[in-house]
Design a protein around this motif. Structure first.
Motif, PDB file in Angstrom:
ATOM      1  N   ARG A 176       0.579   0.278  -9.913  1.00 31.08           N
ATOM      2  CA  ARG A 176      -0.624  -0.534 -10.081  1.00 31.08           C
ATOM      3  C   ARG A 176      -0.847  -0.872 -11.548  1.00 31.08           C
ATOM      4  O   ARG A 176      -1.111  -2.023 -11.895  1.00 31.08           O
ATOM      5  N   GLY A 199       0.814  -1.209   0.000  1.00 31.77           N
ATOM      6  CA  GLY A 199       0.000   0.000   0.000  1.00 31.77           C
ATOM      7  C   GLY A 199       0.846   1.257   0.000  1.00 31.77           C
ATOM      8  O   GLY A 199       0.570   2.215  -0.749  1.00 31.77           O
ATOM      9  N   GLU A 200       1.871   1.270   0.813  1.00 38.90           N
ATOM     10  CA  GLU A 200       2.756   2.431   0.865  1.00 38.90           C
ATOM     11  C   GLU A 200       3.514   2.592  -0.454  1.00 38.90           C
ATOM     12  O   GLU A 200       3.721   3.712  -0.933  1.00 38.90           O
ATOM     13  N   GLU A 208       2.458   1.816  -3.411  1.00 38.12           N
ATOM     14  CA  GLU A 208       1.540   2.403  -4.384  1.00 38.12           C
ATOM     15  C   GLU A 208       1.295   3.882  -4.118  1.00 38.12           C
ATOM     16  O   GLU A 208       1.122   4.667  -5.056  1.00 38.12           O
ATOM     17  N   ARG A 209       1.270   4.271  -2.843  1.00 37.36           N
ATOM     18  CA  ARG A 209       1.090   5.695  -2.543  1.00 37.36           C
ATOM     19  C   ARG A 209       2.287   6.501  -3.040  1.00 37.36           C
ATOM     20  O   ARG A 209       2.124   7.607  -3.549  1.00 37.36           O
ATOM     21  N   ARG A 210       3.478   5.924  -2.906  1.00 37.79           N
ATOM     22  CA  ARG A 210       4.672   6.625  -3.372  1.00 37.79           C
ATOM     23  C   ARG A 210       4.746   6.654  -4.893  1.00 37.79           C
ATOM     24  O   ARG A 210       5.255   7.607  -5.476  1.00 37.79           O
ATOM     25  N   PRO A 250       2.083   5.714  -7.787  1.00 36.96           N
ATOM     26  CA  PRO A 250       0.773   5.216  -8.236  1.00 36.96           C
ATOM     27  C   PRO A 250       0.821   4.396  -9.526  1.00 36.96           C
ATOM     28  O   PRO A 250      -0.011   3.511  -9.731  1.00 36.96           O
TER      29      PRO A 250
END
Length: 378
Positions: free
Chosen positions: A301, A291-292, A294-296, A298
């Motif tokens: 994904r 999750g982290e 992907e936040r860093r 995007p």
């Protein structure tokens, strides 16, 4: 007329479509008639006629010295047809025609390939139409040759895309676009194998055609005959997942197959076997906290989803290939325990399992597997 070259390791792309067309047109041994007669000689198992024709076709030293690289490929293509035919009927061809050995070695040297014919000679560089070289002349054989011919340009372009992917950050939005383009090229393998399923019977392959692809002794080397396994889809496997998510059996198969490839593809093998695969890099990118990650970044994904689509294509092809192999190498039908490229049905089953395992690491919504779940590199 092609430019003459006597370079030991020609810096040529023999997969270039212009060069492929040139090679198909060439007949340096004046072998058109002999190659057509070979079908009848095979039908009657006339080893004496096959041996005499092979001996007659051999170029003398002066002619060989003047061959361009393209002419050398075409000469190997036609001599190889007779090598496989003689072996199909029992004898080692170079025991009967030992004077062919230095010719084969010189042709191999000039083209930077093994000193006998490969699947690329038999299919890709084979003339079209009435000049097509075939062991039997059966339409099923023609379909099998066409299946390789139609894949070759897509595979060539796909391998270059895989090379670009190896240098592209997974967080770069271009990564997903490149991967989807690679998937489109790889889908040609599914189209080709569907054509084989529809037009080539397992019994014809197992009992009629497979015997022409036997290994032969070439001096101090034992060399496999033309085999679909020499079409290096496995190089895409290596780049995408197999460099660090494989097993010893598949790694050994890769090492044994690579000598039958074009020079550029051998170079890619040497590069990819030493570097992390795309799947391996994805595992690293997601780390312990997907999750982290992907936040860093995007775009990870989209890269993951594109990679999953590519692996799905590979799984579909592998599944259909396994189905064909099971039928052709069924114990009640087969004449040989393994494929002409040296792969057993068990190895094909292992490869599809490994591909599925790699695909599991790219399941959308789950993130890549943490470090502890990564399969050890071999």
């Amino acid at each position: 007329m092609p430019t003459r070259s006597t370079a030991t390791t020609p810096d040529l792309d023999l997969g270039n479509p212009i060069r492929v067309a040139t090679i198909r047109d060439l007949d340096p041994l004046d072998a058109d008639r002999a190659c057509f007669d070979l079908r009848r000689q095979n039908e009657t198992a006339d080893v004496r006629a096959l041996t005499a024709a092979l001996r007659t076709l051999l170029p003398d030293a002066d002619a060989l010295a003047g061959y361009s690289v393209e002419e050398s490929v075409a000469a190997m293509r036609d001599l190889g047809l007779f090598l496989g035919s003689v072996k199909r009927h029992g004898p080692e061809p170079l025991d009967l025609v030992p004077e062919a050995l230095p010719v084969l070695r010189e042709l191999g040297r000039r083209t930077d390939m093994v000193p006998r014919d490969t699947v690329h000679h038999y299919c890709t560089w084979n003339p079209l139409g009435t000049r097509q070289r075939m062991y039997t002349g059966d339409v099923q054989e023609a379909y099998l040759q066409e299946s390789v011919r139609m894949v070759f340009p897509h595979l060539r372009d796909g391998l270059e895309l895989a090379a670009v992917l190896g240098d592209t950050d997974l967080a770069d939005p271009k990564f997903a676009l490149l991967t989807d383009e690679l998937s489109r090229h790889t889908e040609s393998t599914v189209t080709a194998i569907d054509m084989v399923v529809a037009n080539v019977g397992p019994e014809f392959f197992a009992r009629v055609l497979r015997p022409y692809f036997e290994e032969i002794d070439v001096g101090d080397r034992v060399l496999l005959g033309p085999a679909a396994a020499q079409v290096p889809l496995w190089l895409i496997d290596l780049a995408i997942w197999a460099a660090d998510h494989s097993e010893p059996g598949y790694q050994e198969f890769l090492r044994e197959s690579i000598p039958y490839s074009l020079r550029r593809w051998r170079d890619l093998y040497g590069r990819w076997i030493r570097t992390p695969s795309v799947v391996g890099r994805l595992v690293e990118a997601f780390g312990e906290d997907p999750g982290e990650a992907e936040r860093r970044a995007p775009a990870l994904r989209a890269s993951t989803e594109a990679l999953a689509r590519l692996l799905r294509v590979l799984v579909v092809f592998r599944g259909r290939h396994l189905g064909i192999a099971r039928k052709a190498y069924d114990a009640d039908l087969r004449l040989y325990p393994v494929g002409s490229g040296g792969a057993s049905v068990d190895l094909l089953r292992q490869i599809i399992d490994l591909t599925r395992a790699a695909a599991q690491l790219t399941q959308p919504g789950t993130g890549a597997a943490p470090h502890g779940q990564r399969r050890a590199a071999v």
